[in-house]
Scaffold this active site. Structure first.
Site, short mmCIF file in Angstrom:
data_model
loop_
_atom_site.label_atom_id
_atom_site.label_comp_id
_atom_site.label_asym_id
_atom_site.label_seq_id
_atom_site.Cartn_x
_atom_site.Cartn_y
_atom_site.Cartn_z
N ASN A 1 40.12 12.00 21.08
CA ASN A 1 38.71 11.77 20.77
C ASN A 1 38.40 12.54 19.48
O ASN A 1 38.30 13.76 19.49
CB ASN A 1 37.84 12.29 21.93
CG ASN A 1 36.35 12.21 21.62
OD1 ASN A 1 35.95 11.63 20.61
ND2 ASN A 1 35.54 12.81 22.47
N LYS B 1 35.77 12.57 17.86
CA LYS B 1 34.34 12.95 17.73
C LYS B 1 33.85 12.57 16.33
O LYS B 1 34.27 11.55 15.81
CB LYS B 1 34.15 14.44 18.07
CG LYS B 1 34.78 14.79 19.43
CD LYS B 1 34.40 16.12 19.96
CE LYS B 1 35.04 16.33 21.33
NZ LYS B 1 34.68 17.57 21.96
N GLY C 1 35.96 22.60 23.40
CA GLY C 1 35.83 23.21 22.08
C GLY C 1 35.72 24.72 22.12
O GLY C 1 35.36 25.36 21.13
N GLU D 1 35.95 16.77 32.36
CA GLU D 1 35.85 17.66 31.22
C GLU D 1 34.81 18.74 31.53
O GLU D 1 33.61 18.53 31.30
CB GLU D 1 35.42 16.89 29.97
CG GLU D 1 36.39 15.82 29.52
CD GLU D 1 36.26 15.54 28.03
OE1 GLU D 1 37.28 15.65 27.34
OE2 GLU D 1 35.15 15.24 27.54
N GLU E 1 28.81 15.71 25.40
CA GLU E 1 28.04 15.91 24.16
C GLU E 1 26.92 14.88 24.05
O GLU E 1 25.85 15.17 23.54
CB GLU E 1 29.00 15.87 22.95
CG GLU E 1 29.81 17.16 22.87
CD GLU E 1 31.17 17.02 22.23
OE1 GLU E 1 31.46 15.97 21.63
OE2 GLU E 1 31.96 17.97 22.37
N HIS F 1 30.18 11.08 27.71
CA HIS F 1 30.73 12.36 27.24
C HIS F 1 29.63 13.43 27.33
O HIS F 1 28.46 13.14 27.07
CB HIS F 1 31.24 12.22 25.80
CG HIS F 1 32.07 13.40 25.39
ND1 HIS F 1 31.51 14.60 25.03
CD2 HIS F 1 33.41 13.57 25.33
CE1 HIS F 1 32.48 15.46 24.75
NE2 HIS F 1 33.64 14.86 24.93
N SER G 1 39.80 21.73 25.62
CA SER G 1 40.73 22.66 24.98
C SER G 1 42.19 22.40 25.35
O SER G 1 42.97 23.34 25.56
CB SER G 1 40.35 24.11 25.29
OG SER G 1 39.07 24.41 24.73
P1 13P Z 1 38.38 19.82 22.81
O1 13P Z 1 39.78 19.37 23.10
O2 13P Z 1 38.13 20.04 21.35
O3 13P Z 1 38.00 20.98 23.68
O4 13P Z 1 37.42 18.60 23.21
C1 13P Z 1 37.57 18.02 24.44
C2 13P Z 1 36.73 16.80 24.50
O5 13P Z 1 35.51 16.89 24.53
C3 13P Z 1 37.41 15.50 24.47
O6 13P Z 1 36.53 14.47 24.76
#
Ligand code: 13P
Length: 255
Positions: free
Chosen positions: A8, A10, A176, A170, A100, A98, A216
Protein backbone atom coordinates in the site's frame (compact mmCIF):
# COMPACT_ATOMS: atom_id res chain seq x y z
CA UNK A 1 -3.87 -20.90 0.81
CA UNK A 2 -1.47 -18.53 -0.96
CA UNK A 3 0.25 -15.90 1.16
CA UNK A 4 -0.77 -12.41 0.09
CA UNK A 5 1.89 -9.73 -0.13
CA UNK A 6 0.25 -6.38 -0.75
CA UNK A 7 2.05 -3.04 -1.01
CA UNK A 8 0.00 0.00 0.00
CA UNK A 9 1.90 3.01 -1.26
CA UNK A 10 -0.56 5.40 0.41
CA UNK A 11 0.04 8.96 -0.89
CA UNK A 12 3.62 8.26 -1.97
CA UNK A 13 5.31 7.73 -5.30
CA UNK A 14 5.76 9.43 -8.64
CA UNK A 15 5.92 8.43 -12.28
CA UNK A 16 9.69 8.14 -12.03
CA UNK A 17 9.32 5.86 -9.00
CA UNK A 18 6.93 3.65 -10.99
CA UNK A 19 9.47 3.52 -13.81
CA UNK A 20 12.21 2.32 -11.45
CA UNK A 21 10.17 0.21 -9.00
CA UNK A 22 8.26 -2.12 -11.32
CA UNK A 23 11.21 -3.35 -13.44
CA UNK A 24 13.29 -3.84 -10.26
CA UNK A 25 10.47 -5.86 -8.69
CA UNK A 26 9.94 -7.97 -11.82
CA UNK A 27 13.69 -8.56 -12.21
CA UNK A 28 13.92 -9.62 -8.58
CA UNK A 29 10.98 -11.98 -8.97
CA UNK A 30 12.64 -13.86 -11.82
CA UNK A 31 15.17 -15.07 -9.23
CA UNK A 32 12.52 -16.35 -6.81
CA UNK A 33 11.52 -19.86 -7.83
CA UNK A 34 7.88 -20.84 -7.57
CA UNK A 35 6.60 -17.55 -6.14
CA UNK A 36 3.54 -17.54 -8.39
CA UNK A 37 2.29 -20.78 -6.84
CA UNK A 38 2.94 -19.65 -3.27
CA UNK A 39 2.05 -15.95 -3.19
CA UNK A 40 -0.49 -13.43 -4.43
CA UNK A 41 1.35 -10.18 -4.97
CA UNK A 42 -0.34 -6.80 -5.40
CA UNK A 43 0.77 -3.20 -5.62
CA UNK A 44 -1.73 -0.51 -4.58
CA UNK A 45 -0.44 2.84 -5.84
CA UNK A 46 -2.30 6.18 -5.69
CA UNK A 47 -5.05 6.51 -8.35
CA UNK A 48 -2.97 8.40 -10.97
CA UNK A 49 -0.38 5.62 -11.06
CA UNK A 50 -2.78 2.70 -11.39
CA UNK A 51 -2.78 2.78 -15.20
CA UNK A 52 1.02 3.05 -15.64
CA UNK A 53 1.62 0.37 -12.99
CA UNK A 54 -0.98 -1.91 -14.61
CA UNK A 55 0.57 -1.38 -18.00
CA UNK A 56 4.05 -2.32 -16.77
CA UNK A 57 2.66 -5.42 -15.04
CA UNK A 58 0.83 -6.71 -18.11
CA UNK A 59 1.67 -10.37 -18.61
CA UNK A 60 3.07 -10.83 -15.08
CA UNK A 61 1.39 -12.49 -12.12
CA UNK A 62 1.57 -9.31 -10.03
CA UNK A 63 -1.74 -7.53 -9.61
CA UNK A 64 -2.59 -3.89 -9.24
CA UNK A 65 -4.91 -2.70 -6.49
CA UNK A 66 -6.59 0.54 -5.44
CA UNK A 67 -6.58 2.20 -2.03
CA UNK A 68 -10.16 3.45 -1.97
CA UNK A 69 -13.38 3.67 -4.00
CA UNK A 70 -16.74 5.43 -4.03
CA UNK A 71 -19.76 3.33 -2.95
CA UNK A 72 -21.79 4.18 -6.07
CA UNK A 73 -21.03 3.12 -9.60
CA UNK A 74 -21.49 6.55 -11.21
CA UNK A 75 -22.92 9.98 -10.58
CA UNK A 76 -22.27 13.64 -9.83
CA UNK A 77 -19.57 13.12 -7.19
CA UNK A 78 -16.71 15.42 -8.11
CA UNK A 79 -13.30 13.98 -7.40
CA UNK A 80 -14.49 10.44 -6.73
CA UNK A 81 -13.59 7.18 -8.47
CA UNK A 82 -16.07 4.32 -9.02
CA UNK A 83 -15.39 0.59 -8.83
CA UNK A 84 -16.22 -0.16 -12.52
CA UNK A 85 -13.61 2.44 -13.53
CA UNK A 86 -11.04 0.60 -11.48
CA UNK A 87 -12.07 -2.73 -12.98
CA UNK A 88 -11.63 -1.25 -16.45
CA UNK A 89 -8.02 -0.39 -15.62
CA UNK A 90 -7.31 -3.97 -14.56
CA UNK A 91 -7.57 -3.41 -10.80
CA UNK A 92 -8.13 -6.78 -9.13
CA UNK A 93 -8.27 -5.74 -5.46
CA UNK A 94 -9.26 -2.64 -3.53
CA UNK A 95 -8.45 -1.64 0.04
CA UNK A 96 -11.63 -0.67 1.89
CA UNK A 97 -11.92 0.88 5.34
CA UNK A 98 -8.25 1.65 5.93
CA UNK A 99 -7.84 3.21 9.39
CA UNK A 100 -6.39 6.37 7.81
CA UNK A 101 -9.63 6.85 5.89
CA UNK A 102 -11.72 5.99 8.96
CA UNK A 103 -9.78 8.65 10.84
CA UNK A 104 -9.05 11.47 8.37
CA UNK A 105 -12.13 11.06 6.18
CA UNK A 106 -14.47 10.02 8.98
CA UNK A 107 -15.53 6.87 7.16
CA UNK A 108 -18.24 5.02 9.07
CA UNK A 109 -18.77 1.27 9.23
CA UNK A 110 -21.95 1.74 7.15
CA UNK A 111 -20.09 3.60 4.38
CA UNK A 112 -17.34 0.99 4.41
CA UNK A 113 -19.97 -1.74 4.00
CA UNK A 114 -21.42 0.13 0.98
CA UNK A 115 -17.96 0.45 -0.56
CA UNK A 116 -17.25 -3.21 0.02
CA UNK A 117 -20.43 -4.26 -1.80
CA UNK A 118 -19.67 -1.86 -4.69
CA UNK A 119 -16.24 -3.42 -5.07
CA UNK A 120 -17.58 -6.98 -5.02
CA UNK A 121 -20.27 -6.08 -7.59
CA UNK A 122 -17.56 -4.77 -9.91
CA UNK A 123 -15.75 -8.11 -9.68
CA UNK A 124 -12.90 -6.73 -7.57
CA UNK A 125 -11.62 -8.31 -4.36
CA UNK A 126 -12.07 -6.02 -1.36
CA UNK A 127 -9.35 -6.00 1.27
CA UNK A 128 -11.35 -4.96 4.33
CA UNK A 129 -9.15 -3.26 6.92
CA UNK A 130 -10.03 -3.53 10.59
CA UNK A 131 -8.13 -2.78 13.77
CA UNK A 132 -8.29 -1.10 17.13
CA UNK A 133 -6.59 2.07 18.38
CA UNK A 134 -4.11 2.06 21.24
CA UNK A 135 -6.66 3.40 23.72
CA UNK A 136 -9.18 0.75 22.67
CA UNK A 137 -6.56 -1.98 23.23
CA UNK A 138 -5.54 -0.50 26.55
CA UNK A 139 -9.18 -0.56 27.59
CA UNK A 140 -9.35 -4.25 26.63
CA UNK A 141 -11.87 -3.52 23.87
CA UNK A 142 -9.91 -4.72 20.85
CA UNK A 143 -12.11 -7.73 20.10
CA UNK A 144 -15.31 -5.76 20.51
CA UNK A 145 -14.05 -3.08 18.07
CA UNK A 146 -12.84 -5.56 15.47
CA UNK A 147 -16.06 -7.57 15.73
CA UNK A 148 -18.14 -4.45 15.08
CA UNK A 149 -15.98 -3.47 12.09
CA UNK A 150 -16.07 -6.94 10.53
CA UNK A 151 -19.74 -7.65 11.11
CA UNK A 152 -21.06 -4.29 9.95
CA UNK A 153 -18.95 -4.31 6.79
CA UNK A 154 -20.15 -7.76 5.85
CA UNK A 155 -23.81 -7.21 6.66
CA UNK A 156 -26.00 -7.95 3.68
CA UNK A 157 -23.28 -9.67 1.72
CA UNK A 158 -24.27 -13.02 0.21
CA UNK A 159 -22.06 -15.86 1.50
CA UNK A 160 -21.03 -16.57 -2.09
CA UNK A 161 -19.90 -12.95 -2.57
CA UNK A 162 -18.00 -13.26 0.66
CA UNK A 163 -15.74 -15.79 -0.99
CA UNK A 164 -14.15 -12.77 -2.71
CA UNK A 165 -13.27 -10.83 0.43
CA UNK A 166 -9.91 -10.61 2.18
CA UNK A 167 -9.59 -9.09 5.65
CA UNK A 168 -6.55 -7.18 6.89
CA UNK A 169 -6.02 -6.78 10.61
CA UNK A 170 -4.13 -3.54 11.06
CA UNK A 171 -3.91 -2.41 14.68
CA UNK A 172 -3.85 1.38 14.42
CA UNK A 173 -1.08 1.65 17.03
CA UNK A 174 1.19 -0.45 14.81
CA UNK A 175 0.76 1.56 11.59
CA UNK A 176 3.76 3.66 10.64
CA UNK A 177 5.03 3.55 14.22
CA UNK A 178 7.66 0.84 13.98
CA UNK A 179 5.75 -0.86 16.78
CA UNK A 180 4.62 -4.16 15.28
CA UNK A 181 2.07 -6.36 17.02
CA UNK A 182 3.86 -9.36 18.46
CA UNK A 183 3.26 -12.52 16.43
CA UNK A 184 1.16 -13.79 19.37
CA UNK A 185 -1.01 -10.64 19.45
CA UNK A 186 -1.51 -10.76 15.70
CA UNK A 187 -2.22 -14.46 15.54
CA UNK A 188 -4.64 -14.27 18.45
CA UNK A 189 -6.71 -11.58 16.70
CA UNK A 190 -6.54 -13.46 13.41
CA UNK A 191 -7.89 -16.57 15.13
CA UNK A 192 -10.67 -14.48 16.62
CA UNK A 193 -11.58 -13.01 13.20
CA UNK A 194 -11.52 -16.50 11.68
CA UNK A 195 -13.90 -17.77 14.38
CA UNK A 196 -16.21 -14.80 13.78
CA UNK A 197 -16.32 -15.42 10.05
CA UNK A 198 -16.91 -19.14 10.43
CA UNK A 199 -19.69 -18.62 12.98
CA UNK A 200 -21.46 -15.79 11.16
CA UNK A 201 -20.98 -16.64 7.50
CA UNK A 202 -20.19 -20.23 6.91
CA UNK A 203 -17.39 -22.46 8.15
CA UNK A 204 -16.45 -23.05 4.51
CA UNK A 205 -16.09 -19.36 3.59
CA UNK A 206 -14.69 -18.34 6.96
CA UNK A 207 -11.84 -20.82 6.79
CA UNK A 208 -11.01 -19.86 3.19
CA UNK A 209 -10.85 -16.08 3.79
CA UNK A 210 -7.31 -14.69 3.49
CA UNK A 211 -6.43 -12.84 6.72
CA UNK A 212 -3.61 -10.34 6.24
CA UNK A 213 -1.65 -8.56 8.94
CA UNK A 214 -0.58 -4.93 8.52
CA UNK A 215 1.32 -2.52 10.73
CA UNK A 216 5.08 -1.91 10.53
CA UNK A 217 5.78 -5.11 8.58
CA UNK A 218 9.44 -5.09 7.54
CA UNK A 219 11.92 -7.60 6.10
CA UNK A 220 13.07 -8.17 9.72
CA UNK A 221 9.75 -9.25 11.20
CA UNK A 222 7.88 -10.63 8.15
CA UNK A 223 9.11 -14.22 8.49
CA UNK A 224 7.94 -14.57 12.10
CA UNK A 225 4.53 -13.07 11.35
CA UNK A 226 3.90 -14.96 8.14
CA UNK A 227 4.89 -18.30 9.66
CA UNK A 228 1.80 -18.22 11.88
CA UNK A 229 -1.08 -20.46 10.84
CA UNK A 230 -3.81 -17.81 10.75
CA UNK A 231 -1.73 -15.10 9.09
CA UNK A 232 -2.16 -15.48 5.35
CA UNK A 233 -0.26 -12.45 4.20
CA UNK A 234 0.95 -8.93 4.83
CA UNK A 235 -0.39 -5.49 3.97
CA UNK A 236 2.76 -3.43 3.82
CA UNK A 237 2.99 0.37 3.94
CA UNK A 238 6.39 2.02 4.34
CA UNK A 239 8.43 -1.07 3.48
CA UNK A 240 6.57 -1.44 0.16
CA UNK A 241 8.02 1.80 -1.20
CA UNK A 242 11.39 0.24 -2.00
CA UNK A 243 11.32 -2.68 -4.41
CA UNK A 244 14.18 -4.33 -2.50
CA UNK A 245 12.44 -4.40 0.88
CA UNK A 246 9.12 -5.38 -0.69
CA UNK A 247 10.87 -8.27 -2.46
CA UNK A 248 12.55 -9.31 0.74
CA UNK A 249 9.16 -9.49 2.53
CA UNK A 250 7.80 -11.47 -0.39
CA UNK A 251 10.68 -13.97 -0.08
CA UNK A 252 9.94 -14.39 3.64
CA UNK A 253 6.33 -15.16 2.77
CA UNK A 254 7.46 -18.20 0.81
CA UNK A 255 9.31 -19.94 3.64
P1 13P B 1 3.15 0.61 7.66
O1 13P B 1 3.65 -0.69 7.10
O2 13P B 1 3.88 1.80 7.12
O3 13P B 1 3.08 0.57 9.16
O4 13P B 1 1.64 0.79 7.14
C1 13P B 1 0.76 -0.26 7.29
C2 13P B 1 -0.47 0.05 6.55
O5 13P B 1 -1.23 0.93 6.93
C3 13P B 1 -0.75 -0.70 5.32
O6 13P B 1 -2.03 -0.47 4.86
Amino acid sequence: MKNWVVGNWKMHGSLSMVTRFIPTLLDGLTEVRGWEQAARVLICPPFPYIAPVAQKLTGYAVGVGAQDVHPLHQGAFTGEVAAPMLAELGVSACIVGHSERRRYNRESDALIGDKLRAVVTAGITPILCVGETLSQREAGRERQVVKRQVMSALKGLEPAAFAKVAVAYEPVWAIGTGRTATPEQANEMHQYIRTLLCANLSPEHGSATPLLYGGSVTPDNAARLLALPDINGALVGGASLKAESFLSILKHSLN
